[in-house]
Design a protein around this motif. Structure first.
Motif: not given
Length: 328
Positions: A210, A214, A252-253, A256, A279, A281
């Motif tokens: 990370y 991101g 990407s988010d 994930l 985080n 997510l």
């Protein structure tokens, strides 16, 4: 993570995805090549991606520019006069697992764009560059200064394995027997870890990082994935499918869930570990919720896990394997 000199643009990304007490007695033994004269081995010819390179005489002044080249030379009992500090340790430019192996600290050379003037000023008779961006231009410039050992044929940028690095450096320094002995010792450490942790065998793993940009994931050819697979794990196929010319793929988010696996291993680069653990997510991943995720927070362990050197691997085996076992 520790602060490092600012790098621009793409250079920062390259170092970011690469980067990230002493090891056990077995780890130290793996790197303790007895000092010896290799003069009788020369001349030697080393096969590289840029053709055969002949080293006429035993090198007296070695400059180690590739990732972990300096640690590999030190493991073989040779002290470079110049070296690149890829993980930003400062001082002698090596991790704590290699401390005390220099009588005199080397001149530290920039990593991505080494100063040719600084290298030439050291009057090397051998340049080690076995794990770098591996471009023809870089090789051509360095080889005008001294015989230069680049990566093996067919190996991409930064993807020389620790075994290949040991072999290349051992050949160039006339210390092939010592290199073989170190490789055998490290392989035995992996075998011992597998035997002690049979649950690792065949278990899928996702290895990621990370950064301020991101999340991202690593694929085979990266030292961290190779480390986990040597323990018996299998890199998650959905991540491996992302493999291209690079060994790191942004996640990407929305993607994930790719990092969800029976074992998820992630570490921070240039950010605090709390930016991962806090985080929202990250907290939605099943592996996190079920306690099967490991966030490597200790800087020394992250560096050892990322080093891809025989010396760093010993430290990582001692300190990371219990964390992996605990998460399973």
């Amino acid at each position: 993570m520790r602060s490092r000199p600012a790098l621009r643009g793409a250079a920062l990304l390259v170092v970011a995805v690469l980067a990230t007490g002493c090891g056990s007695g077995s780890a130290e033994e793996a790197g303790d090549a007895a000092p010896s004269s290799a003069a009788g081995a020369f001349p030697v010819t080393v096969a590289t991606a840029f053709g055969d390179v002949t080293v006429e005489e035993e090198p007296a002044r070695v400059v180690a520019l590739g990732w972990s080249d300096a640690e590999t030379a030190l493991a073989l009992g040779v002290q470079p006069v110049g070296a690149s500090d890829w993980l930003g340790f400062g001082g002698a430019g090596v991790g704590p697992w290699a401390e005390g192996r220099y009588d005199e600290a080397p001149e530290l050379i920039d990593t991505l764009e080494p100063s040719l003037e600084a290298v030439a000023a050291l009057e090397p008779d051998l340049i080690l560059d076995t794990r770098s961006d591996g471009t023809q231009e870089r090789y051509d410039l360095l080889s005008q200064i001294a015989p230069t050992i680049g990566q093996p044929e067919g190996v991409g940028p930064y993807q020389t394995t620790w075994q290949q690095q040991l072999e290349l450096v051992g050949q160039a320094l006339g210390r092939e027997d010592e290199a073989t002995g170190i490789a055998d010792s490290v392989e035995q450490q992996f075998a011992d870890a597998r035997e002690a942790n049979p649950q690792f065998e065949g278990t899928e793993v996702a290895v990621g990082a990370y950064t301020s940009e991101g999340f991202g994931a690593y694929v085979r050819g990266d030292a961290r994935v190779d480390f986990t697979e040597a323990l018996g794990f299998t890199n998650k196929p959905a991540i491996q499918d992302l493999a291209g010319e690079n060994f790191f793929a942004p996640v990407s988010d929305e993607e994930l869930r790719l990092l969800d696996a029976p074992l998820t291993v992630v570490f921070p680069i240039f950010v605090e570990a709390t930016e991962i653990t806090g985080n929202p997510l990250w907290q939605t991943l099943p592996s996190v919720q079920q306690g099967h995720a490991v966030v490597l927070e200790d800087e020394t362990l992250v560096s050892a896990f990322s080093s891809g050197s025989s010396l760093g691997i010993g430290y990582a085996l001692e300190n990371a394997v219990p964390l992996f076992a605990g998460a399973l």
